[in-house]
Enzyme design. Sequence first.
Site, PDB file in Angstrom:
ATOM      1  CG  ASP A  49      -1.872  -1.143   1.278  1.00 28.40           C
ATOM      2  OD1 ASP A  49      -2.133  -1.727   0.216  1.00 28.40           O
ATOM      3  OD2 ASP A  49      -2.337  -1.493   2.382  1.00 28.40           O
TER       4      ASP A  49
ATOM      5  CG  HIS B 180      -5.454 -11.311  -2.035  1.00 31.51           C
ATOM      6  ND1 HIS B 180      -6.806 -11.034  -2.056  1.00 31.51           N
ATOM      7  CD2 HIS B 180      -5.020 -11.015  -0.783  1.00 31.51           C
ATOM      8  CE1 HIS B 180      -7.177 -10.621  -0.856  1.00 31.51           C
ATOM      9  NE2 HIS B 180      -6.125 -10.593  -0.068  1.00 31.51           N
TER      10      HIS B 180
ATOM     11  N   GLY C 109      -4.747  -1.214  -2.220  1.00 31.42           N
ATOM     12  CA  GLY C 109      -4.195   0.003  -1.627  1.00 31.42           C
ATOM     13  C   GLY C 109      -4.918   0.377  -0.349  1.00 31.42           C
TER      14      GLY C 109
HETATM   15  O1  F6P Z   1      -2.495  -4.001   3.184  1.00 29.84           O
HETATM   16  C1  F6P Z   1      -2.320  -4.800   2.077  1.00 29.84           C
HETATM   17  C2  F6P Z   1      -3.640  -5.191   1.477  1.00 29.84           C
HETATM   18  O2  F6P Z   1      -3.392  -6.040   0.386  1.00 29.84           O
HETATM   19  C3  F6P Z   1      -4.559  -4.041   1.074  1.00 29.84           C
HETATM   20  O3  F6P Z   1      -4.185  -3.456  -0.131  1.00 29.84           O
HETATM   21  C4  F6P Z   1      -5.881  -4.737   1.068  1.00 29.84           C
HETATM   22  O4  F6P Z   1      -6.938  -3.812   1.266  1.00 29.84           O
HETATM   23  C5  F6P Z   1      -5.790  -5.696   2.201  1.00 29.84           C
HETATM   24  O5  F6P Z   1      -4.398  -5.909   2.434  1.00 29.84           O
HETATM   25  C6  F6P Z   1      -6.437  -7.031   1.997  1.00 29.84           C
HETATM   26  O6  F6P Z   1      -6.297  -7.736   3.197  1.00 29.84           O
HETATM   27  P1  F6P Z   1      -6.551  -9.294   3.337  1.00 29.84           P
HETATM   28  O7  F6P Z   1      -5.461 -10.019   2.605  1.00 29.84           O
HETATM   29  O8  F6P Z   1      -6.477  -9.530   4.801  1.00 29.84           O
HETATM   30  O9  F6P Z   1      -7.869  -9.577   2.738  1.00 29.84           O
END
Ligand code: F6P
Length: 375
Positions: free
Chosen positions: A183, A305, A226
């Site tokens: 981010d 992801h 982000g």
């Molecule tokens: O902080 C990194 C990030 O990939 C963000 O961009 C996103 O909003 C969040 O983590 C997603 O989190 P998780 O993998 O816990 O769903």
Amino acid sequence: MRVQITTPARPDPHTTPPLFLTVRVLMLPNALLERRLDVVVQQYASRLKIGEQTTVRRLGIATTGGDAPGMNAAVRATVRTAVANGLKIIGFERGYAGILANESRVLDARAVGGIIHLGGTFLKTARADEMKTMEGISKATMVLKQHDLDGLVVIGGNGSMRAACQLHEASSIPIIGIPATIDNDLAGTDTTIGFDTAVNTALDAIDKIRDTATSHERVFVVEVMGRNRGFVALEVGIGAGAETILVPEIEYDIDKICQWLMESHRRGKKSAIVVMAEGAGDSMGVAQIVKDKTGFEVRLTRLGHIQRGGHPTAQSRLLACEMGAASVQFLLDDKIRDMTGIQSGRIVPVDLEYASAAEKPIDKRLHKLAQALAT
Ligand code: F6P
């Protein structure tokens, strides 16, 4: 030849602090000798501290929060620098969750071999909501005290740095944070480990999307990660040559965006890419409105992801190596609550609380530049 070594006093977190060791070499014959001397003096200074001044003997390390490409390279650099300085280093598994559960193992130089190029984190990571409570902080403090740690290195993003601050307040254990998040939302550092990789991964995906957008003469709304910031979207949007970039920090008018897309179409652009930060609103809603108002064929792609995985780029690896090594040096230099930041190419200590609490401004100039180039 005269050599001066000065270790700076604790810096003001709101100004740009100096590098951890300043070496001034007078009357040097050439730059090469200067560099070599610099390395020798730094090694000498570290050893001197271990033997005669510092009490740093045992360190802990954990990767926490969302993973970021380059975390492995940062662990490798931290462990090898610690070992080279005669320190014992203990790796906690699954971030704060592993600290709370006391899951750890001693790491040596061989334990971190063959990982510099790998995405993810071999130490594993987790979101640990327990660290948002005082009970969690106290429990983690007890575990760290049991290990008799003289310092902890926490590699992670915003939430990880916030928890690290509280953990330091509760335990008094010196903690150094290493900013690793796609981010790029930590203050006091120009960039974070993994950000460059995520931007390049997203760009690679959008280049492919552009092929199909062009063939079908469609508009694609591409949602990038982000969290609630637009750093990823901004750089990806510029690099991808997006028609428009939507970020949470800059208000947008969806009607004007539709008009802009129709104007572009009249100028001969039969397809378009709209890059939208996940924090800039409901991307499905935006895609639907664009479809309804313009009459174009519109598709939505959420990159998700995919942006968090993959081999770290050269930039992410280099940053990880420098910050990992600096984290140990900071602890040897008696820093107690800092983050390794990079400012204009120099690794600097940044107050941990400032890094996690202050809002890093987005470069609005870049947003204007993207608009100016989308003609
Ligand atoms: O902080 C990194 C990030 O990939 C963000 O961009 C996103 O909003 C969040 O983590 C997603 O989190 P998780 O993998 O816990 O769903």
